[in-house]
Scaffold this motif. Sequence first.
Motif, PDB file in Angstrom:
ATOM      1  N   ARG A   6       0.834  -1.206   0.000  1.00 33.34           N
ATOM      2  CA  ARG A   6       0.000   0.000   0.000  1.00 33.34           C
ATOM      3  C   ARG A   6       0.871   1.260   0.000  1.00 33.34           C
ATOM      4  O   ARG A   6       0.594   2.216  -0.723  1.00 33.34           O
ATOM      5  CB  ARG A   6      -0.936  -0.010   1.195  1.00 33.34           C
ATOM      6  CG  ARG A   6      -1.894   1.169   1.204  1.00 33.34           C
ATOM      7  CD  ARG A   6      -2.780   1.141   2.434  1.00 33.34           C
ATOM      8  NE  ARG A   6      -3.663   2.275   2.422  1.00 33.34           N
ATOM      9  CZ  ARG A   6      -4.967   2.216   2.225  1.00 33.34           C
ATOM     10  NH1 ARG A   6      -5.558   1.053   2.050  1.00 33.34           N
ATOM     11  NH2 ARG A   6      -5.694   3.305   2.221  1.00 33.34           N
ATOM     12  N   ILE A  71      -7.751  -0.117  -1.993  1.00 32.41           N
ATOM     13  CA  ILE A  71      -8.086  -1.428  -1.439  1.00 32.41           C
ATOM     14  C   ILE A  71      -6.884  -2.335  -1.636  1.00 32.41           C
ATOM     15  O   ILE A  71      -6.376  -2.464  -2.747  1.00 32.41           O
ATOM     16  CB  ILE A  71      -9.315  -2.028  -2.146  1.00 32.41           C
ATOM     17  CG1 ILE A  71     -10.511  -1.089  -2.030  1.00 32.41           C
ATOM     18  CG2 ILE A  71      -9.645  -3.411  -1.579  1.00 32.41           C
ATOM     19  CD1 ILE A  71     -11.631  -1.397  -2.995  1.00 32.41           C
ATOM     20  N   GLU A  72      -6.472  -2.963  -0.556  1.00 36.71           N
ATOM     21  CA  GLU A  72      -5.302  -3.834  -0.614  1.00 36.71           C
ATOM     22  C   GLU A  72      -5.688  -5.256  -0.244  1.00 36.71           C
ATOM     23  O   GLU A  72      -6.387  -5.495   0.733  1.00 36.71           O
ATOM     24  CB  GLU A  72      -4.247  -3.326   0.362  1.00 36.71           C
ATOM     25  CG  GLU A  72      -3.028  -4.193   0.415  1.00 36.71           C
ATOM     26  CD  GLU A  72      -2.085  -3.751   1.508  1.00 36.71           C
ATOM     27  OE1 GLU A  72      -0.933  -4.205   1.470  1.00 36.71           O
ATOM     28  OE2 GLU A  72      -2.484  -2.978   2.378  1.00 36.71           O
ATOM     29  N   VAL A  73      -5.225  -6.187  -1.065  1.00 37.61           N
ATOM     30  CA  VAL A  73      -5.378  -7.615  -0.784  1.00 37.61           C
ATOM     31  C   VAL A  73      -4.016  -8.252  -1.050  1.00 37.61           C
ATOM     32  O   VAL A  73      -3.671  -8.534  -2.191  1.00 37.61           O
ATOM     33  CB  VAL A  73      -6.475  -8.268  -1.652  1.00 37.61           C
ATOM     34  CG1 VAL A  73      -6.606  -9.749  -1.319  1.00 37.61           C
ATOM     35  CG2 VAL A  73      -7.805  -7.556  -1.484  1.00 37.61           C
ATOM     36  N   GLY A  74      -3.243  -8.390  -0.001  1.00 32.56           N
ATOM     37  CA  GLY A  74      -1.895  -8.940  -0.155  1.00 32.56           C
ATOM     38  C   GLY A  74      -1.030  -8.040  -1.008  1.00 32.56           C
ATOM     39  O   GLY A  74      -0.888  -6.849  -0.728  1.00 32.56           O
ATOM     40  N   ARG A 108      -5.154  -1.198 -11.027  1.00 34.45           N
ATOM     41  CA  ARG A 108      -4.783  -2.361 -10.226  1.00 34.45           C
ATOM     42  C   ARG A 108      -3.269  -2.509 -10.268  1.00 34.45           C
ATOM     43  O   ARG A 108      -2.682  -2.595 -11.345  1.00 34.45           O
ATOM     44  CB  ARG A 108      -5.447  -3.613 -10.800  1.00 34.45           C
ATOM     45  CG  ARG A 108      -5.149  -4.879 -10.053  1.00 34.45           C
ATOM     46  CD  ARG A 108      -5.796  -6.067 -10.802  1.00 34.45           C
ATOM     47  NE  ARG A 108      -5.621  -7.303 -10.109  1.00 34.45           N
ATOM     48  CZ  ARG A 108      -4.569  -8.114 -10.251  1.00 34.45           C
ATOM     49  NH1 ARG A 108      -3.593  -7.787 -11.073  1.00 34.45           N
ATOM     50  NH2 ARG A 108      -4.499  -9.233  -9.586  1.00 34.45           N
TER      51      ARG A 108
END
Length: 143
Positions: A6, A71-74, A108
């Motif tokens: 992030r 938005i962070e996912v890994g 993304r």
Amino acid sequence: MTTTARRTVEAFLTGFRLKDVEAAMSTVADNAVVTVFPLKVRDGGKDVVSTLLRDVVTAFPDLLVTVKNVIEVGAVVVAEFKIEGTQAADFLDAINQEKHLDLDTAWRFTVEDDRIAGIEAYWCQNQLYRRLAVKRQDHVTIV
């Protein structure tokens, strides 16, 4: 708690927001894979995003980048942000008519080893053309 992925993306967006292309690009790996869907660029390199950012800051000298959501996912970070400004130079083949642009985008990012290794950029090309007063989509400049 903010993770490295992030923070890396936020550094990219801060550079872009400040119109400091070099600072933004310093977060991108040399072997990054870049896809810009509206421009039909698939699996491009770092130079694609560098050129795009330079074109944006040149065409819109009063550029305002407003980050709406991150938005962070890994290792994957998605950023929604709005690009606004008044056109002062040709941009993506749309001649300069000094129109105001406000364009919603979603990018993304994939981060590896504290560097952006992949970027996929999305925006509505029709929205961009409408804002810049392009009359025909088969000819993006008005003659």
